[in-house]
Design a protein around this motif. Structure first.
Motif, short mmCIF file in Angstrom:
data_model
loop_
_atom_site.label_atom_id
_atom_site.label_comp_id
_atom_site.label_asym_id
_atom_site.label_seq_id
_atom_site.Cartn_x
_atom_site.Cartn_y
_atom_site.Cartn_z
N ASP A 155 16.33 6.84 9.30
CA ASP A 155 16.37 5.69 8.38
C ASP A 155 14.97 5.21 7.99
N ILE A 156 14.11 6.17 7.68
CA ILE A 156 12.77 5.86 7.20
C ILE A 156 12.73 6.24 5.72
N PRO A 157 12.68 5.25 4.84
CA PRO A 157 12.72 5.56 3.40
C PRO A 157 11.42 6.18 2.90
N LEU A 158 11.57 7.12 1.99
CA LEU A 158 10.43 7.74 1.33
C LEU A 158 10.34 7.23 -0.10
N TYR A 159 9.16 6.86 -0.49
CA TYR A 159 8.89 6.44 -1.86
C TYR A 159 8.75 7.65 -2.76
N GLY A 160 8.24 8.75 -2.20
CA GLY A 160 8.07 9.97 -2.98
C GLY A 160 7.93 11.17 -2.06
N ILE A 161 8.06 12.34 -2.66
CA ILE A 161 7.92 13.60 -1.92
C ILE A 161 6.98 14.51 -2.70
N ASN A 162 5.82 14.73 -2.15
CA ASN A 162 4.78 15.58 -2.75
C ASN A 162 4.31 15.08 -4.12
N GLU A 163 4.59 13.84 -4.42
CA GLU A 163 4.05 13.19 -5.62
C GLU A 163 4.21 11.69 -5.47
N VAL A 164 3.34 10.97 -6.13
CA VAL A 164 3.41 9.51 -6.13
C VAL A 164 4.12 9.12 -7.43
N LEU A 192 5.95 4.93 1.74
CA LEU A 192 5.56 6.22 2.28
C LEU A 192 5.85 7.35 1.31
N VAL A 193 4.90 8.24 1.17
CA VAL A 193 5.08 9.47 0.40
C VAL A 193 4.87 10.63 1.35
N LEU A 194 5.89 11.49 1.45
CA LEU A 194 5.76 12.71 2.24
C LEU A 194 4.87 13.67 1.47
N TRP A 195 3.73 14.00 2.03
CA TRP A 195 2.74 14.86 1.37
C TRP A 195 2.56 16.09 2.25
N THR A 196 3.20 17.18 1.89
CA THR A 196 3.28 18.34 2.77
C THR A 196 3.18 19.64 1.99
N MET A 236 0.84 -1.17 0.00
CA MET A 236 0.00 0.00 0.00
C MET A 236 0.90 1.24 0.00
N ILE A 237 0.51 2.24 -0.75
CA ILE A 237 1.19 3.54 -0.74
C ILE A 237 0.44 4.43 0.24
N ILE A 238 1.18 4.98 1.21
CA ILE A 238 0.57 5.81 2.24
C ILE A 238 1.14 7.22 2.15
N LEU A 239 0.27 8.21 2.00
CA LEU A 239 0.69 9.60 1.98
C LEU A 239 0.61 10.14 3.40
N VAL A 240 1.70 10.74 3.87
CA VAL A 240 1.74 11.25 5.24
C VAL A 240 2.06 12.74 5.26
N ASP A 241 1.28 13.46 6.04
CA ASP A 241 1.53 14.88 6.26
C ASP A 241 2.63 14.99 7.31
N PHE A 242 3.29 16.14 7.38
CA PHE A 242 4.40 16.30 8.31
C PHE A 242 3.99 17.14 9.52
N ASP A 243 3.74 18.43 9.31
CA ASP A 243 3.43 19.33 10.42
C ASP A 243 2.05 19.03 11.00
N GLY A 244 2.03 18.76 12.29
CA GLY A 244 0.77 18.46 12.96
C GLY A 244 0.37 17.01 12.86
N THR A 245 1.15 16.21 12.14
CA THR A 245 0.88 14.78 12.02
C THR A 245 2.08 13.99 12.51
N ILE A 246 3.21 14.14 11.85
CA ILE A 246 4.43 13.45 12.27
C ILE A 246 5.09 14.19 13.42
N ILE A 247 5.16 15.50 13.31
CA ILE A 247 5.68 16.32 14.41
C ILE A 247 4.54 17.23 14.86
N PRO A 248 4.60 17.72 16.11
CA PRO A 248 3.54 18.63 16.59
C PRO A 248 3.48 19.89 15.73
N GLN A 249 2.30 20.45 15.62
CA GLN A 249 2.13 21.70 14.88
C GLN A 249 2.84 22.81 15.65
#
Length: 92
Positions: free
Chosen positions: A81-90, A41-45, A1-14
């Protein structure tokens, strides 16, 4: 599964600015577990490298390539050491 994750307020506190804090939200453990289970994981920020982004300036001076607010977020993943599959795009 490809999972898009937000950064601010999701991974780290806002934060009131796009910085990085050391508060453990548990996200690192969860993200590592997802990756070890075969998920991508795709960083979606909203963070970006644009000179139009006020968070890319410190005291009115552009932070420069390699030090933008997006670069901060990408480094967060690299340092853990958390690999990203993409950054702001799949990819693909």
């Amino acid at each position: 599964m490809i999972i898009l994750v937000d950064f601010d307020g999701t991974i780290i506190p806002q934060l009131p600015y796009n910085g990085i804090c050391d508060i453990d939200t548990g996200a690192e453990r969860v993200l590592k577990r997802l990756v070890s289970s075969g998920h991508l994981l795709v960083l979606w920020t909203c963070r970006n490298n644009s000179r139009e982004n006020p968070y890319n300036y410190v005291n009115g001076i552009y932070r420069g390539e390699g030090d933008t607010c997006l670069d901060e977020a990408i480094r967060w993943f690299q340092e853990r050491d958390i690999p990203l599959y993409g950054i702001n795009e799949v990819p693909g």
